[in-house]
Design a protein around this motif. Structure first.
Motif, PDB file in Angstrom:
ATOM      1  N   GLU A 259      18.364  13.807  -4.758  1.00 43.69           N
ATOM      2  CA  GLU A 259      17.263  13.906  -5.973  1.00 43.69           C
ATOM      3  C   GLU A 259      16.617  12.762  -6.068  1.00 43.69           C
ATOM      4  OE1 GLU A 259      18.378  14.866  -9.957  1.00 43.69           O
ATOM      5  OE2 GLU A 259      20.059  13.152 -10.212  1.00 43.69           O
ATOM      6  N   CYS A 260      15.397  13.003  -6.173  1.00 41.30           N
ATOM      7  CA  CYS A 260      14.566  11.810  -6.531  1.00 41.30           C
ATOM      8  C   CYS A 260      14.834  11.228  -8.199  1.00 41.30           C
ATOM      9  CB  CYS A 260      13.197  12.071  -6.674  1.00 41.30           C
ATOM     10  SG  CYS A 260      11.910  10.572  -6.867  1.00 41.30           S
ATOM     11  N   VAL A 261      15.404   9.996  -8.301  1.00 40.17           N
ATOM     12  CA  VAL A 261      15.518   9.377  -9.683  1.00 40.17           C
ATOM     13  C   VAL A 261      14.353   8.866 -10.078  1.00 40.17           C
ATOM     14  CG1 VAL A 261      16.745   7.763 -10.608  1.00 40.17           C
ATOM     15  CG2 VAL A 261      17.849   8.940  -8.744  1.00 40.17           C
TER      16      VAL A 261
ATOM     17  N   TYR B 267       2.619   9.154  -6.914  1.00 41.37           N
ATOM     18  CA  TYR B 267       3.876   8.995  -6.654  1.00 41.37           C
ATOM     19  C   TYR B 267       4.376  10.386  -5.826  1.00 41.37           C
ATOM     20  CZ  TYR B 267       4.341  12.052 -10.996  1.00 41.37           C
ATOM     21  OH  TYR B 267       4.148  12.845 -11.945  1.00 41.37           O
ATOM     22  N   TYR B 268       5.590  10.385  -5.512  1.00 41.92           N
ATOM     23  CA  TYR B 268       5.973  11.658  -4.725  1.00 41.92           C
ATOM     24  C   TYR B 268       7.531  11.718  -4.929  1.00 41.92           C
ATOM     25  CZ  TYR B 268       1.783  10.780  -2.265  1.00 41.92           C
ATOM     26  OH  TYR B 268       0.260  10.626  -1.961  1.00 41.92           O
ATOM     27  N   THR B 269       7.927  12.965  -5.204  1.00 47.24           N
ATOM     28  CA  THR B 269       9.309  13.318  -5.690  1.00 47.24           C
ATOM     29  C   THR B 269      10.081  13.989  -4.821  1.00 47.24           C
ATOM     30  OG1 THR B 269       8.620  15.217  -6.855  1.00 47.24           O
ATOM     31  CG2 THR B 269       8.852  13.257  -8.183  1.00 47.24           C
ATOM     32  N   ASN B 270       9.528  14.600  -3.552  1.00 45.45           N
ATOM     33  CA  ASN B 270      10.120  15.277  -2.625  1.00 45.45           C
ATOM     34  C   ASN B 270      10.400  14.221  -1.460  1.00 45.45           C
ATOM     35  OD1 ASN B 270      10.611  16.910  -0.171  1.00 45.45           O
ATOM     36  ND2 ASN B 270       9.345  18.629  -1.151  1.00 45.45           N
ATOM     37  N   ALA B 271      11.770  14.567  -0.919  1.00 45.85           N
ATOM     38  CA  ALA B 271      12.444  13.529  -0.007  1.00 45.85           C
ATOM     39  C   ALA B 271      11.631  13.629   1.230  1.00 45.85           C
ATOM     40  CB  ALA B 271      13.731  13.751   0.191  1.00 45.85           C
ATOM     41  N   ARG B 272      10.921  14.867   1.448  1.00 48.96           N
ATOM     42  CA  ARG B 272      10.340  15.063   2.746  1.00 48.96           C
ATOM     43  C   ARG B 272       9.084  14.332   2.987  1.00 48.96           C
ATOM     44  NH1 ARG B 272      10.579  21.546   3.247  1.00 48.96           N
ATOM     45  NH2 ARG B 272      10.380  21.249   0.847  1.00 48.96           N
ATOM     46  N   SER B 273       8.480  13.899   1.732  1.00 50.18           N
ATOM     47  CA  SER B 273       7.214  13.035   1.542  1.00 50.18           C
ATOM     48  C   SER B 273       7.647  11.868   2.032  1.00 50.18           C
ATOM     49  CB  SER B 273       6.812  13.125   0.055  1.00 50.18           C
ATOM     50  OG  SER B 273       6.312  14.330  -0.261  1.00 50.18           O
ATOM     51  N   TYR B 274       8.705  11.258   2.168  1.00 45.57           N
ATOM     52  CA  TYR B 274       8.966   9.997   2.612  1.00 45.57           C
ATOM     53  C   TYR B 274       9.415   9.758   4.091  1.00 45.57           C
ATOM     54  CZ  TYR B 274       8.713   8.911  -2.299  1.00 45.57           C
ATOM     55  OH  TYR B 274       8.377   8.704  -3.504  1.00 45.57           O
ATOM     56  N   ASP B 275       9.171   8.615   4.590  1.00 47.29           N
ATOM     57  CA  ASP B 275       9.187   8.510   5.991  1.00 47.29           C
ATOM     58  C   ASP B 275      10.100   7.666   6.539  1.00 47.29           C
ATOM     59  OD1 ASP B 275       5.976   8.971   5.731  1.00 47.29           O
ATOM     60  OD2 ASP B 275       6.969  10.200   7.192  1.00 47.29           O
TER      61      ASP B 275
ATOM     62  N   THR C  47       0.942  -1.373   0.165  1.00 47.80           N
ATOM     63  CA  THR C  47      -0.074   0.195   0.008  1.00 47.80           C
ATOM     64  C   THR C  47       0.883   1.373   0.086  1.00 47.80           C
ATOM     65  OG1 THR C  47       0.024   0.089   2.369  1.00 47.80           O
ATOM     66  CG2 THR C  47      -1.671  -1.020   1.250  1.00 47.80           C
ATOM     67  N   LEU C  48       2.130   1.187  -0.036  1.00 45.50           N
ATOM     68  CA  LEU C  48       3.008   2.252   0.016  1.00 45.50           C
ATOM     69  C   LEU C  48       3.769   2.715  -1.092  1.00 45.50           C
ATOM     70  CD1 LEU C  48       4.882   1.281   3.492  1.00 45.50           C
ATOM     71  CD2 LEU C  48       2.843   2.578   3.151  1.00 45.50           C
ATOM     72  N   PRO C  49       3.684   4.103  -1.621  1.00 50.22           N
ATOM     73  CA  PRO C  49       4.513   4.735  -2.361  1.00 50.22           C
ATOM     74  C   PRO C  49       5.977   4.423  -2.312  1.00 50.22           C
ATOM     75  CG  PRO C  49       2.459   6.012  -1.805  1.00 50.22           C
ATOM     76  CD  PRO C  49       2.780   5.030  -0.939  1.00 50.22           C
ATOM     77  N   MET C  50       6.820   4.196  -3.231  1.00 49.74           N
ATOM     78  CA  MET C  50       8.072   4.028  -2.948  1.00 49.74           C
ATOM     79  C   MET C  50       8.772   4.864  -3.894  1.00 49.74           C
ATOM     80  SD  MET C  50       8.336   1.750  -0.780  1.00 49.74           S
ATOM     81  CE  MET C  50      10.124   1.205  -0.982  1.00 49.74           C
ATOM     82  N   GLY C  51      10.090   5.258  -3.510  1.00 49.57           N
ATOM     83  CA  GLY C  51      11.096   6.123  -4.302  1.00 49.57           C
ATOM     84  C   GLY C  51      12.352   5.576  -4.195  1.00 49.57           C
ATOM     85  N   TRP C  52      13.213   5.784  -5.469  1.00 46.20           N
ATOM     86  CA  TRP C  52      14.595   5.998  -5.255  1.00 46.20           C
ATOM     87  C   TRP C  52      15.252   7.280  -5.544  1.00 46.20           C
ATOM     88  CZ3 TRP C  52      17.604   1.663  -4.535  1.00 46.20           C
ATOM     89  CH2 TRP C  52      17.038   0.522  -4.661  1.00 46.20           C
ATOM     90  N   PHE C  53      16.090   7.591  -4.444  1.00 42.12           N
ATOM     91  CA  PHE C  53      16.791   8.689  -4.553  1.00 42.12           C
ATOM     92  C   PHE C  53      18.320   8.575  -4.829  1.00 42.12           C
ATOM     93  CE2 PHE C  53      13.746  12.120  -3.110  1.00 42.12           C
ATOM     94  CZ  PHE C  53      12.752  11.175  -2.797  1.00 42.12           C
TER      95      PHE C  53
ATOM     96  N   ALA D 158      13.119   4.727  -0.535  1.00 46.61           N
ATOM     97  CA  ALA D 158      12.399   5.357   0.377  1.00 46.61           C
ATOM     98  C   ALA D 158      11.146   4.815   0.273  1.00 46.61           C
ATOM     99  CB  ALA D 158      12.492   6.752   0.191  1.00 46.61           C
ATOM    100  N   ALA D 159      10.420   4.729   1.337  1.00 50.37           N
ATOM    101  CA  ALA D 159       9.002   4.281   1.447  1.00 50.37           C
ATOM    102  C   ALA D 159       8.172   5.663   2.060  1.00 50.37           C
ATOM    103  CB  ALA D 159       8.827   3.154   2.407  1.00 50.37           C
ATOM    104  N   ARG D 160       7.196   5.751   1.634  1.00 51.76           N
ATOM    105  CA  ARG D 160       6.094   6.901   2.201  1.00 51.76           C
ATOM    106  C   ARG D 160       5.291   6.108   3.276  1.00 51.76           C
ATOM    107  NH1 ARG D 160       3.781  11.681   1.616  1.00 51.76           N
ATOM    108  NH2 ARG D 160       1.420  11.867   1.695  1.00 51.76           N
ATOM    109  N   GLY D 161       5.194   6.744   4.088  1.00 55.99           N
ATOM    110  CA  GLY D 161       4.467   6.208   5.510  1.00 55.99           C
ATOM    111  C   GLY D 161       2.912   5.992   5.225  1.00 55.99           C
ATOM    112  N   ALA D 162       2.307   6.823   4.514  1.00 62.92           N
ATOM    113  CA  ALA D 162       0.856   7.025   4.351  1.00 62.92           C
ATOM    114  C   ALA D 162       0.464   5.947   3.125  1.00 62.92           C
ATOM    115  CB  ALA D 162       0.262   8.497   3.901  1.00 62.92           C
ATOM    116  N   ASN D 163      -0.676   5.404   3.255  1.00 64.37           N
ATOM    117  CA  ASN D 163      -1.182   4.570   2.151  1.00 64.37           C
ATOM    118  C   ASN D 163      -1.594   4.907   1.100  1.00 64.37           C
ATOM    119  OD1 ASN D 163      -0.334   2.470   4.237  1.00 64.37           O
ATOM    120  ND2 ASN D 163      -2.625   2.171   4.890  1.00 64.37           N
TER     121      ASN D 163
END
Length: 126
Positions: free
Chosen positions: A46-48, A106-114, A31-37, A97-102
């Motif tokens: 930076e968000c890749v 997608y999210y590109t700001n590092a502060r969006s990830y927990d 349920t979590l959005p994910m990102g690679w930075f 990185a994983a965002r804590g909210a379900n």
């Protein structure tokens, strides 16, 4: 809590490929959005690439479009970053990185990830 462990980094020649993996544990990964930075020395993180919870929506920074592919396997609690046609300027520490909210997009700001992994070094030689 979510624990993230990256693997797959290393040294590769320009034009080569690497696949990064990020294994998640501790919460419902699917349920979590994910990102690679990535972060190179002296540069900001930076968000890749990022991906929504289902894998149906993805984002790429312009400099990697057509070369990198983000994907996820929710059955394996893993997100991947396939990197092709690597360039010396791709050299950096790569973080998962994983965002804590379900759900959500997608999210590109590092502060969006927990939650963050420890990082894996990618070095591309010319």
């Amino acid at each position: 809590q979510v624990q993230l462990v990256e693997s797959g980094g290393g040294l590769v020649q320009a034009g080569g490929s690497l696949r990064l993996s990020c294994a998640a544990s501790g919460r419902t990964f699917s349920t979590l959005p994910m990102g690679w930075f990535r972060q190179a020395p002296g540069k900001e993180r930076e968000c890749v690439a990022s991906i929504n919870w289902s894998g149906g929506i993805t984002y790429y920074v312009d400099s990697v479009k057509g070369r990198f592919t983000i994907s996820r396997d929710n059955a394996k609690n893993t997100v991947y970053l396939q990197m092709n046609s690597l360039k010396p300027e791709d050299t950096a520490v790569y973080y998962c990185a994983a965002r804590g909210a379900n759900y959500g997009g997608y999210y590109t700001n590092a502060r969006s990830y927990d939650y963050w992994g420890q990082g894996t070094q990618v070095t591309v030689s010319s």
